[in-house]
Design an enzyme around this catalytic site. Structure first.
Site, mmCIF file in Angstrom:
data_model
loop_
_atom_site.group_PDB
_atom_site.id
_atom_site.type_symbol
_atom_site.label_atom_id
_atom_site.label_comp_id
_atom_site.label_asym_id
_atom_site.label_seq_id
_atom_site.Cartn_x
_atom_site.Cartn_y
_atom_site.Cartn_z
ATOM 1 N N TYR A 137 -36.876 50.032 45.740
ATOM 2 C CA TYR A 137 -37.703 49.013 46.400
ATOM 3 C C TYR A 137 -38.460 49.707 47.526
ATOM 4 O O TYR A 137 -37.911 49.970 48.586
ATOM 5 C CB TYR A 137 -36.821 47.883 46.920
ATOM 6 C CG TYR A 137 -37.545 46.713 47.568
ATOM 7 C CD1 TYR A 137 -38.933 46.606 47.567
ATOM 8 C CD2 TYR A 137 -36.820 45.697 48.182
ATOM 9 C CE1 TYR A 137 -39.572 45.533 48.158
ATOM 10 C CE2 TYR A 137 -37.451 44.608 48.782
ATOM 11 C CZ TYR A 137 -38.820 44.533 48.767
ATOM 12 O OH TYR A 137 -39.457 43.465 49.360
ATOM 13 N N LYS A 165 -40.104 49.020 42.511
ATOM 14 C CA LYS A 165 -40.863 47.853 42.962
ATOM 15 C C LYS A 165 -41.799 48.378 44.041
ATOM 16 O O LYS A 165 -41.369 48.730 45.147
ATOM 17 C CB LYS A 165 -39.955 46.761 43.513
ATOM 18 C CG LYS A 165 -40.758 45.542 43.988
ATOM 19 C CD LYS A 165 -39.911 44.531 44.746
ATOM 20 C CE LYS A 165 -40.829 43.392 45.239
ATOM 21 N NZ LYS A 165 -40.139 42.501 46.199
#
Length: 293
Positions: A137, A165
């Site tokens: 992330y 992400k």
């Protein structure tokens, strides 16, 4: 695994009561809305939009459990388990894996100026302990951690680091990642830049506004992938008008109020976030009506 995880995800909102406790029935409604009404492929659970860094470890487990029980095995589920406490991240990762989450995700360690070697080991320790797939992330605007193309290469060398992400406005780096790692999963994290991200070759996207505007996101994503860029941009313009207005009112309380307009218990944001400012009520009603939210 990477192919299975492609698609559009709600960065799932979480409803709280006035005491900061999770409203389980409301959470079930929000999860069902994302899948059944907004027609999304999956849920990204306990990320920033779930106000994750304001809640306890037990609340995080509660949310993972309720969501899994609600949607079952037919929906892609990604568990964001990142924590400054590595032991907590591992415990949450094991718990989500036992529940049957398809992959884990973890925000890069932040606040302290960790070296890249420390960050890399953090991810590898979680993977070793959980034996689940990991989606990095990357959200440098909030963490202050910028990962270079070379560093992404070191992370992606681990077979269980299946993707990222990518919540950053650096489209040059995004293009470089896509070219260098064609078989890794890239999920865009900026709702307002979905056209640009799709053109750059992302495999899907995760968005907070997809909780209420997922159907437009689907149109944008599909049109851009078909090369119908002008049409995709027209819908992106509407989407960004929505986003701009929502941001001006406070993103989490406003999205929860939109859910309430559908008969869903969106609850309150977690303190110290403030509840929805009623002075914006007329403007919000106009927004909901204009864009059929």
């Amino acid at each position: 695994m990477e192919d299975k995880l492609k698609g559009l995800y709600a960065a799932l909102l979480v409803p709280f009561d006035e005491h900061g406790q999770v409203k389980e029935e409301g959470l079930k409604q929000i999860a069902k809305n994302a899948i059944e009404t907004e027609k999304l492929d999956g849920l990204y659970v306990n990320g920033s939009s779930g106000e994750n860094f304001l809640i306890s470890k037990e609340q995080k487990k509660q949310i993972f459990r309720v969501v899994k029980e609600t949607v079952g095995d037919d929906v892609n589920l990604i568990a964001q388990i990142g924590s400054l406490d590595l032991n907590e991240a591992i415990e949450l990762g094991k718990y989500a894996t036992e529940l049957g989450y398809d992959a884990l995700s973890a925000v890069t360690p932040f606040y302290y100026p960790f070296s890249f070697e420390e960050i890399k080991q953090y991810y590898f320790d979680i993977i070793e302990a959980t034996q689940n797939n990991m989606i990095i992330y990357a959200i440098p605007d909030l963490t202050g951690v910028n990962i270079s193309i070379e560093q992404f290469g070191e992370l992606f060398n681990h077979e269980k680091v299946v993707g990222v992400k990518y919540t950053a406005p650096n489209f040059f780096l995004l293009e470089r990642i896509r070219k260098a790692f064609p078989n890794k999963l890239i999920l865009s994290g900026f709702d307002e830049m979905l056209v640009q991200a799709t053109i750059s070759g992302v495999d899907g996207a995760i968005g907070s506004t997809y909780n209420v505007n997922g159907r437009r996101a689907r149109q944008i994503f599909d049109l851009a992938r078909e090369g119908k860029i002008a049409e995709a941009y027209q819908i992106q313009h509407d989407t960004n008008d929505i986003i701009e207005t929502v941001l001006s009112m406070g993103i989490y309380p406003t999205l929860k109020e939109i859910l309430k307009s559908r008969g869903i218990d969106g609850g309150l944001p977690k303190r110290p976030f403030r509840p929805f400012d009623e002075s914006h009520r007329d403007a919000l009603d106009t927004l909901i009506k204009k864009y059929d939210l």
